[in-house]
Write a protein that holds these residues in place. Sequence first.
Motif, PDB file in Angstrom:
ATOM      1  N   MET A 334       0.842  -1.204   0.000  1.00 47.28           N
ATOM      2  CA  MET A 334       0.000   0.000   0.000  1.00 47.28           C
ATOM      3  C   MET A 334       0.876   1.252   0.000  1.00 47.28           C
ATOM      4  SD  MET A 334      -3.148  -1.124   2.514  1.00 47.28           S
ATOM      5  CE  MET A 334      -2.126  -1.741   3.848  1.00 47.28           C
ATOM      6  N   TRP A 335       1.646   1.393  -1.081  1.00 44.51           N
ATOM      7  CA  TRP A 335       2.620   2.474  -1.159  1.00 44.51           C
ATOM      8  C   TRP A 335       1.974   3.844  -1.173  1.00 44.51           C
ATOM      9  CZ3 TRP A 335       7.225   1.419   0.223  1.00 44.51           C
ATOM     10  CH2 TRP A 335       7.841   0.200  -0.095  1.00 44.51           C
ATOM     11  N   SER A 341       1.826   1.607   4.191  1.00 48.51           N
ATOM     12  CA  SER A 341       0.967   1.127   5.269  1.00 48.51           C
ATOM     13  C   SER A 341       1.134  -0.382   5.343  1.00 48.51           C
ATOM     14  CB  SER A 341      -0.498   1.500   5.015  1.00 48.51           C
ATOM     15  OG  SER A 341      -0.661   2.899   4.979  1.00 48.51           O
ATOM     16  N   LEU A 342       0.495  -0.991   6.331  1.00 49.66           N
ATOM     17  CA  LEU A 342       0.556  -2.438   6.468  1.00 49.66           C
ATOM     18  C   LEU A 342      -0.799  -2.951   6.950  1.00 49.66           C
ATOM     19  CD1 LEU A 342       4.008  -3.019   8.236  1.00 49.66           C
ATOM     20  CD2 LEU A 342       3.395  -3.703   5.922  1.00 49.66           C
ATOM     21  N   PRO A 343      -1.234  -4.100   6.452  1.00 44.37           N
ATOM     22  CA  PRO A 343      -2.523  -4.641   6.876  1.00 44.37           C
ATOM     23  C   PRO A 343      -2.424  -5.391   8.205  1.00 44.37           C
ATOM     24  CG  PRO A 343      -1.556  -6.063   5.221  1.00 44.37           C
ATOM     25  CD  PRO A 343      -0.612  -4.900   5.384  1.00 44.37           C
ATOM     26  N   VAL A 344      -1.939  -4.699   9.244  1.00 44.68           N
ATOM     27  CA  VAL A 344      -1.848  -5.287  10.575  1.00 44.68           C
ATOM     28  C   VAL A 344      -2.492  -4.337  11.568  1.00 44.68           C
ATOM     29  CG1 VAL A 344       0.272  -6.540  10.016  1.00 44.68           C
ATOM     30  CG2 VAL A 344       0.423  -4.290  11.081  1.00 44.68           C
ATOM     31  N   HIS A 348      -2.796  -0.224   9.664  1.00 51.86           N
ATOM     32  CA  HIS A 348      -3.460  -0.127   8.366  1.00 51.86           C
ATOM     33  C   HIS A 348      -3.905   1.285   8.026  1.00 51.86           C
ATOM     34  CE1 HIS A 348      -6.869  -0.598  11.133  1.00 51.86           C
ATOM     35  NE2 HIS A 348      -7.593  -0.011  10.220  1.00 51.86           N
ATOM     36  N   ALA A 349      -4.173   2.125   9.027  1.00 51.51           N
ATOM     37  CA  ALA A 349      -4.620   3.496   8.759  1.00 51.51           C
ATOM     38  C   ALA A 349      -3.490   4.505   8.904  1.00 51.51           C
ATOM     39  CB  ALA A 349      -5.770   3.875   9.698  1.00 51.51           C
ATOM     40  N   SER A 390       7.013  -4.464  14.283  1.00 52.98           N
ATOM     41  CA  SER A 390       5.857  -3.565  14.212  1.00 52.98           C
ATOM     42  C   SER A 390       4.556  -4.285  14.542  1.00 52.98           C
ATOM     43  CB  SER A 390       5.750  -2.941  12.824  1.00 52.98           C
ATOM     44  OG  SER A 390       5.602  -3.945  11.826  1.00 52.98           O
ATOM     45  N   ALA A 391       4.515  -5.596  14.324  1.00 50.76           N
ATOM     46  CA  ALA A 391       3.294  -6.360  14.567  1.00 50.76           C
ATOM     47  C   ALA A 391       2.959  -6.459  16.047  1.00 50.76           C
ATOM     48  CB  ALA A 391       3.407  -7.754  13.952  1.00 50.76           C
TER      49      ALA A 391
END
Length: 419
Positions: A334-335, A341-344, A348-349, A390-391
């Motif tokens: 999601m550049w 961003s990352l879907p975690v 994600h936002a 980051s997770a």
Amino acid sequence: MSNDASPPGLMDLPATVGGYAAVEFGPLVRAFARMVGGQPGAGGALTVHLRGEPLVEIWIGDAAPRRPWDADTGAIVFSATKGIAATVIHRLADRGLIDYDAPVAHYWPEFAANGKGRITVRQVLSHRAGLYGLPEIARGLDDVLDHRMMEDHLAAAKPDHLLGIPAYHALTFGWLLAGLARAVTGRGMAELFRTEVAEPLGTEGIHLGSPPPGSTTSAALLHGNKLSAVGTNYVSLVLGRAYSLPGPLGAVARALFLPGLDQLLEGDDPPILRTELGAGNGVCTATGLATVYAALANGGMHQGRRFLSPETIRAMRQVETFRLDRALFYIPMMWHMGYHSLPVPGAHAGFGHIGLGGSFGWAEPRLGLSVGFVHNRLGIGSMSLDQLASAWVLPLVVRGAHAARRTTTPAVPAAASVA
């Protein structure tokens, strides 16, 4: 900070942890102590700002053998450097010196060579320039260390078949932004890190390459076997032959591998610190990163002064492409323009940039929240867990921030001492 006299609103830290933390971040502090501490010679730091106010500034372990980590210890943050380099470009755009949708060649005429005249600043910032490959522009370590030559080689290079498609420009991203910035300002990226980011934000903890003499920031030594496995004859042979493979394996090999590049990180004064690699050799403190991203998380404001305009912040928050990245094994990055961003949970936002080994800077504009996390551990054995820091960091930060937002007065000490 002594656990015997914690000011009101601050938690008693574990004995091995220095700094301070608001009580709402207890789970984060305990996880940090467990995940980052415990290896002699290794350490790290974590800072959290909410609405620009520091609520967590903690550190643990060693910056080097017999040198404890402290608030002024910086680490090589690898690709987290990209977020700072991108912020330089956004500062220039904010003043009208760069238009995101203009061709790069409009500012850097040499870049028009080999059919690149229509590649835009926006495409470069979002890893869609088709210029991620190292073998086409460099022969080995000596070339990579010559940042001016790399800028020139990229200006002359021909984009490959992934032009327009997200393909992580792992090393070339920094030289591309540096060449653009140099064409506009006449100055190198290391100087621009200082004049466009560190000085306006009043932070000493942001550097490109080794901190200069007299800086309060000291660079931590890398701990672990680093990239030594990549330098073996067998691995080098396999990766070299992977250049021509179709699909993500070939793209990854072209983006990341050159014979001898493993030596970039070797020694107590590794070569990586002696160049300007805007994609990977930032030396940053956790507080330095959190300070940069605090401005991005709070509408471009820093301590009552404007760092970036609201229009530029909106542009930075926008996801430029949801397509899967071809040079990162189809990970949904999601550049944004210079960030991802990352879907975690907790990510994600928001947006920011993670580096090799897991160090990162992050902004969550919905909460006015920023995070800086750095450490010096880099080894095959711990790599997979460290890369996913980051997770566990971001969900615990967001949890603490929600709790802290319900308090009326931020718990910030006048000073903090090492535990």
